[in-house]
Design a protein around this motif. Structure first.
Motif, PDB file in Angstrom:
ATOM      1  N   PRO A  58     -18.703-103.727  27.260  1.00  0.00           N
ATOM      2  CA  PRO A  58     -19.455-103.153  28.376  1.00  0.00           C
ATOM      3  C   PRO A  58     -20.946-103.398  28.192  1.00  0.00           C
ATOM      4  O   PRO A  58     -21.447-103.456  27.059  1.00  0.00           O
ATOM      5  CB  PRO A  58     -19.133-101.655  28.295  1.00  0.00           C
ATOM      6  CG  PRO A  58     -17.888-101.567  27.487  1.00  0.00           C
ATOM      7  CD  PRO A  58     -17.938-102.715  26.528  1.00  0.00           C
ATOM      8  N   PRO A  59     -21.683-103.547  29.289  1.00  0.00           N
ATOM      9  CA  PRO A  59     -23.132-103.680  29.159  1.00  0.00           C
ATOM     10  C   PRO A  59     -23.759-102.403  28.617  1.00  0.00           C
ATOM     11  O   PRO A  59     -23.187-101.312  28.741  1.00  0.00           O
ATOM     12  CB  PRO A  59     -23.585-103.969  30.590  1.00  0.00           C
ATOM     13  CG  PRO A  59     -22.471-103.516  31.464  1.00  0.00           C
ATOM     14  CD  PRO A  59     -21.223-103.628  30.678  1.00  0.00           C
ATOM     15  N   GLU A  74     -21.917 -98.876  31.539  1.00  0.00           N
ATOM     16  CA  GLU A  74     -20.490 -98.806  31.878  1.00  0.00           C
ATOM     17  C   GLU A  74     -20.191 -97.734  32.909  1.00  0.00           C
ATOM     18  O   GLU A  74     -19.019 -97.476  33.195  1.00  0.00           O
ATOM     19  CB  GLU A  74     -19.664 -98.568  30.620  1.00  0.00           C
ATOM     20  CG  GLU A  74     -19.850 -97.217  29.961  1.00  0.00           C
ATOM     21  CD  GLU A  74     -18.907 -97.009  28.777  1.00  0.00           C
ATOM     22  OE1 GLU A  74     -18.308 -97.996  28.306  1.00  0.00           O
ATOM     23  OE2 GLU A  74     -18.767 -95.848  28.344  1.00  0.00           O
ATOM     24  N   ARG A  75     -21.227 -97.126  33.489  1.00  0.00           N
ATOM     25  CA  ARG A  75     -21.010 -96.023  34.439  1.00  0.00           C
ATOM     26  C   ARG A  75     -21.567 -96.355  35.816  1.00  0.00           C
ATOM     27  O   ARG A  75     -22.522 -97.120  35.965  1.00  0.00           O
ATOM     28  CB  ARG A  75     -21.713 -94.757  33.934  1.00  0.00           C
ATOM     29  CG  ARG A  75     -21.181 -94.211  32.627  1.00  0.00           C
ATOM     30  CD  ARG A  75     -19.978 -93.333  32.837  1.00  0.00           C
ATOM     31  NE  ARG A  75     -19.441 -92.823  31.577  1.00  0.00           N
ATOM     32  CZ  ARG A  75     -18.606 -91.813  31.476  1.00  0.00           C
ATOM     33  NH1 ARG A  75     -18.206 -91.182  32.565  1.00  0.00           N
ATOM     34  NH2 ARG A  75     -18.138 -91.439  30.301  1.00  0.00           N
ATOM     35  N   LYS A  85     -14.701-103.802  34.953  1.00  0.00           N
ATOM     36  CA  LYS A  85     -14.101-102.824  34.054  1.00  0.00           C
ATOM     37  C   LYS A  85     -15.157-102.365  33.061  1.00  0.00           C
ATOM     38  O   LYS A  85     -15.715-103.163  32.330  1.00  0.00           O
ATOM     39  CB  LYS A  85     -12.895-103.431  33.328  1.00  0.00           C
ATOM     40  CG  LYS A  85     -12.187-102.452  32.392  1.00  0.00           C
ATOM     41  CD  LYS A  85     -12.334-102.930  30.963  1.00  0.00           C
ATOM     42  CE  LYS A  85     -11.722-101.939  29.995  1.00  0.00           C
ATOM     43  NZ  LYS A  85     -11.634-102.488  28.628  1.00  0.00           N
ATOM     44  N   ARG A  86     -15.465-101.053  33.115  1.00  0.00           N
ATOM     45  CA  ARG A  86     -16.558-100.490  32.305  1.00  0.00           C
ATOM     46  C   ARG A  86     -17.839-101.302  32.483  1.00  0.00           C
ATOM     47  O   ARG A  86     -18.593-101.528  31.542  1.00  0.00           O
ATOM     48  CB  ARG A  86     -16.167-100.400  30.841  1.00  0.00           C
ATOM     49  CG  ARG A  86     -15.125 -99.321  30.543  1.00  0.00           C
ATOM     50  CD  ARG A  86     -14.848 -99.184  29.073  1.00  0.00           C
ATOM     51  NE  ARG A  86     -13.920 -98.074  28.808  1.00  0.00           N
ATOM     52  CZ  ARG A  86     -14.271 -96.864  28.393  1.00  0.00           C
ATOM     53  NH1 ARG A  86     -15.563 -96.595  28.195  1.00  0.00           N
ATOM     54  NH2 ARG A  86     -13.368 -95.935  28.181  1.00  0.00           N
ATOM     55  N   GLY A  87     -18.082-101.740  33.714  1.00  0.00           N
ATOM     56  CA  GLY A  87     -19.312-102.450  34.031  1.00  0.00           C
ATOM     57  C   GLY A  87     -19.292-103.925  33.703  1.00  0.00           C
ATOM     58  O   GLY A  87     -20.228-104.647  34.085  1.00  0.00           O
ATOM     59  N   ARG A  88     -18.257-104.419  33.039  1.00  0.00           N
ATOM     60  CA  ARG A  88     -18.165-105.842  32.682  1.00  0.00           C
ATOM     61  C   ARG A  88     -17.359-106.579  33.741  1.00  0.00           C
ATOM     62  O   ARG A  88     -16.261-106.159  34.097  1.00  0.00           O
ATOM     63  CB  ARG A  88     -17.504-105.997  31.311  1.00  0.00           C
ATOM     64  CG  ARG A  88     -17.166-107.428  30.897  1.00  0.00           C
ATOM     65  CD  ARG A  88     -18.393-108.281  30.718  1.00  0.00           C
ATOM     66  NE  ARG A  88     -19.279-107.757  29.689  1.00  0.00           N
ATOM     67  CZ  ARG A  88     -20.468-108.259  29.396  1.00  0.00           C
ATOM     68  NH1 ARG A  88     -20.911-109.298  30.092  1.00  0.00           N
ATOM     69  NH2 ARG A  88     -21.214-107.721  28.444  1.00  0.00           N
ATOM     70  N   ARG A  89     -17.900-107.693  34.241  1.00  0.00           N
ATOM     71  CA  ARG A  89     -17.225-108.445  35.295  1.00  0.00           C
ATOM     72  C   ARG A  89     -16.187-109.406  34.715  1.00  0.00           C
ATOM     73  O   ARG A  89     -16.431-110.082  33.711  1.00  0.00           O
ATOM     74  CB  ARG A  89     -18.246-109.230  36.131  1.00  0.00           C
ATOM     75  CG  ARG A  89     -19.160-108.351  36.950  1.00  0.00           C
ATOM     76  CD  ARG A  89     -19.925-109.155  37.990  1.00  0.00           C
ATOM     77  NE  ARG A  89     -20.912-110.034  37.402  1.00  0.00           N
ATOM     78  CZ  ARG A  89     -22.152-109.666  37.059  1.00  0.00           C
ATOM     79  NH1 ARG A  89     -22.529-108.408  37.219  1.00  0.00           N
ATOM     80  NH2 ARG A  89     -22.993-110.550  36.564  1.00  0.00           N
ATOM     81  N   GLU A 115     -17.035 -93.263  42.198  1.00  0.00           N
ATOM     82  CA  GLU A 115     -17.972 -92.174  42.427  1.00  0.00           C
ATOM     83  C   GLU A 115     -19.017 -92.155  41.322  1.00  0.00           C
ATOM     84  O   GLU A 115     -18.757 -92.614  40.195  1.00  0.00           O
ATOM     85  CB  GLU A 115     -17.251 -90.831  42.436  1.00  0.00           C
ATOM     86  CG  GLU A 115     -16.261 -90.630  43.555  1.00  0.00           C
ATOM     87  CD  GLU A 115     -15.620 -89.253  43.486  1.00  0.00           C
ATOM     88  OE1 GLU A 115     -16.106 -88.350  44.189  1.00  0.00           O
ATOM     89  OE2 GLU A 115     -14.656 -89.081  42.704  1.00  0.00           O
ATOM     90  N   ALA A 116     -20.164 -91.592  41.619  1.00  0.00           N
ATOM     91  CA  ALA A 116     -21.222 -91.467  40.628  1.00  0.00           C
ATOM     92  C   ALA A 116     -20.727 -90.688  39.417  1.00  0.00           C
ATOM     93  O   ALA A 116     -20.027 -89.673  39.549  1.00  0.00           O
ATOM     94  CB  ALA A 116     -22.431 -90.776  41.236  1.00  0.00           C
ATOM     95  N   GLY A 117     -21.032 -91.177  38.239  1.00  0.00           N
ATOM     96  CA  GLY A 117     -20.650 -90.530  36.998  1.00  0.00           C
ATOM     97  C   GLY A 117     -19.351 -91.050  36.408  1.00  0.00           C
ATOM     98  O   GLY A 117     -19.090 -90.841  35.217  1.00  0.00           O
ATOM     99  N   ARG A 118     -18.509 -91.730  37.206  1.00  0.00           N
ATOM    100  CA  ARG A 118     -17.259 -92.281  36.694  1.00  0.00           C
ATOM    101  C   ARG A 118     -17.515 -93.621  36.010  1.00  0.00           C
ATOM    102  O   ARG A 118     -18.558 -94.240  36.179  1.00  0.00           O
ATOM    103  CB  ARG A 118     -16.245 -92.470  37.830  1.00  0.00           C
ATOM    104  CG  ARG A 118     -15.901 -91.186  38.578  1.00  0.00           C
ATOM    105  CD  ARG A 118     -15.232 -90.175  37.660  1.00  0.00           C
ATOM    106  NE  ARG A 118     -14.953 -88.922  38.334  1.00  0.00           N
ATOM    107  CZ  ARG A 118     -13.778 -88.618  38.886  1.00  0.00           C
ATOM    108  NH1 ARG A 118     -12.794 -89.495  38.859  1.00  0.00           N
ATOM    109  NH2 ARG A 118     -13.596 -87.441  39.454  1.00  0.00           N
ATOM    110  N   LEU A 119     -16.523 -94.057  35.250  1.00  0.00           N
ATOM    111  CA  LEU A 119     -16.603 -95.395  34.696  1.00  0.00           C
ATOM    112  C   LEU A 119     -16.713 -96.416  35.819  1.00  0.00           C
ATOM    113  O   LEU A 119     -16.125 -96.248  36.902  1.00  0.00           O
ATOM    114  CB  LEU A 119     -15.364 -95.699  33.857  1.00  0.00           C
ATOM    115  CG  LEU A 119     -15.258 -94.961  32.519  1.00  0.00           C
ATOM    116  CD1 LEU A 119     -13.883 -95.222  31.894  1.00  0.00           C
ATOM    117  CD2 LEU A 119     -16.370 -95.384  31.555  1.00  0.00           C
TER     118      LEU A 119
END
Length: 435
Positions: free
Chosen positions: A14-15, A46-47, A421-425, A392-396
């Motif tokens: 994740p970034p 990741e959020r 996924k967790r901010g990773r494309r 939603e804001a605050g979720r992974l």
């Protein structure tokens, strides 16, 4: 001197927090009761930080943020397969190939329903830190009666040890100290305890009570033999698996063991209006028990390909699965999308897409219902509803991007363009290039 290296490379990690990306121009189905809308998704590390109208972006977007234009594509929460088996028996190359295909098909989390935890734990670590591409893995440690451990699969997942005598595969007897047994299961870093077979109702209830006391969920077969479906639900388990096992709530004779199941009255139950099951489904709705239906399992090539007798058995059970899942859905039971099988390695898409299509085509769910089952309800089934399942804001930062709208046609899942996924494309084109 200690080794201060960082270990294996983590190209899929994740970034870091502070690395902000905004995904613009998408039509977002966020997995809640809110209708789809055009929105921008702001991801920090990741959020998800914000999901906002494009006009609100200037007020929330930091300088230097990366921008990804989704060009009117369709976003859903990351999909969740609520019933996988990645290591029965352990096969690391196969498991990594399955995980890679899943994450490039929109899947950001799975439930692994009891395998060799020595391998599953490492796969879960590897996908979490980004050594390999794949969904997050929520896995179970199993408990069953001693007679179940004659099953060859239990030996496949405990090689080098004794089935029934390891923390991830425990035989429970009247002499078992459940406080210690549950603590041992938790020590495997499992997300839940899976109650499988050959346990009576009192023991299922005792395991569940102790697990909940120690703050770990319980996932169970819908019938545990001799514990029947109603007794399993009344025990307070969080999720039950295999909709066809619910048929044993109507058994004409007492349940005994997992291997000695009584016959099923298919004609009675495929009508889809059985009063005994109606009472059971009402109970499940009141208790919030999630049904991991594995509804498409019996229609899979794995079940239909064993000759005429196997094909007829598969047809009967497929019709039963469709009827009971439809009745459960009409009754308001939360349904998760588990598979319990995989498509062949040369298939470009995973079994989860088939499960979703079966729910729509055979069980009366709308595409929107099915997508909620695969996202928000899937997260509940894994005990991860505070982390994932909605955009939603605050979720992974777990979401999937499609060229065509799966709310209009569930088969549009095959137009997956990108998984985050967790901010990773994870671009679908990268998967296609590597096949």
């Amino acid at each position: 001197m200690p080794d201060e290296s960082h270990g294996a490379p983590t190209p899929y990690a994740p970034p870091a927090p502070g690395a902000v990306t905004v995904y613009r121009g998408a039509i977002v189905f966020d997995g809640t009761d809110r209708p789809p809308r055009r929105a921008a998704i702001v991801v920090d590390g990741e959020r998800i930080r914000h999901v906002v109208d494009e006009t609100e972006l200037p007020a929330v977007l930091p300088d230097g943020a990366e921008t990804v234009d989704l060009d009117g594509r369709h976003v859903t929460p990351g999909l969740i397969d609520a019933h996988q088996h990645l290591a029965t028996p352990p096969d690391r190359p196969r498991a990594e190939a399955v995980l890679r295909r899943l994450v490039h098909s929109g899947v950001t989390a799975i439930r692994d329903m009891a395998d060799d935890v020595r391998q599953i734990g490492d796969l879960a670590r590897a996908t979490l830190v980004g050594e390999i591409p794949g969904p997050d893995i929520h896995y179970a440690a199993l408990m069953a009666g001693p007679s179940f451990f004659d099953d060859v699969r239990t030996h496949q997942v405990t090689r080098g040890a004794v089935a029934g005598q390891v923390p991830w595969m425990q035989a429970v007897t009247p002499d078992t100290d459940l406080r210690i047994a549950v603590a041992l299961a938790r020590g495997t870093h499992a997300s839940a305890i899976k109650v499988y077979a050959d346990l009576d109702a009192a023991t299922v209830a005792a395991i569940t009570a102790e697990a909940h006391r120690q703050s770990i969920p319980v996932w169970a077969h819908a019938a545990v033999f001799p514990a029947g479906p109603r007794e399993v639900v009344e025990a307070g388990v969080d999720t039950v698996s295999h909709v066809t096992l619910l048929a044993h709530a109507c058994a004409a004779q007492p349940l005994t063991t997992y291997r000695d199941k009584p016959p099923i009255d298919y004609a009675r139950l495929t009508a889809g209006d059985d009063p005994v099951l109606a009472e059971l489904f009402a109970l499940m709705r009141r208790t919030g028990t999630v049904l991991d239906a594995t509804a498409a399992l019996w229609a899979s090539a794995e079940m239909t390909g064993g000759g005429p007798e196997a094909a007829e058995r598969a047809r009967q059970n497929s019709d039963l699965a469709a009827a009971l899942t439809a009745q459960a859905h009409r009754a308001g039971v939360p349904i998760a999308t588990g598979t319990d099988y995989e498509t062949p390695p040369d298939d470009p898409f995973p079994a989860l897409h088939e499960e979703l299509a079966f729910l729509v085509d055979r069980c009366g769910l709308t595409p929107e219902d099915a997508l909620r089952s695969a996202t928000a309800v899937g997260a509940r089934s894994a005990g991860a509803q505070q982390l994932r399942g909605t955009v939603e804001a605050g979720r992974l930062a777990d979401f999937a991007v499609f060229d065509e709208d799966p709310l209009q046609d569930i088969k549009h899942l095959r137009t997956v363009h990108l998984t985050v996924k967790r901010g990773r494309r994870h671009a679908r084109a990268d998967f296609e290039a590597g096949r």
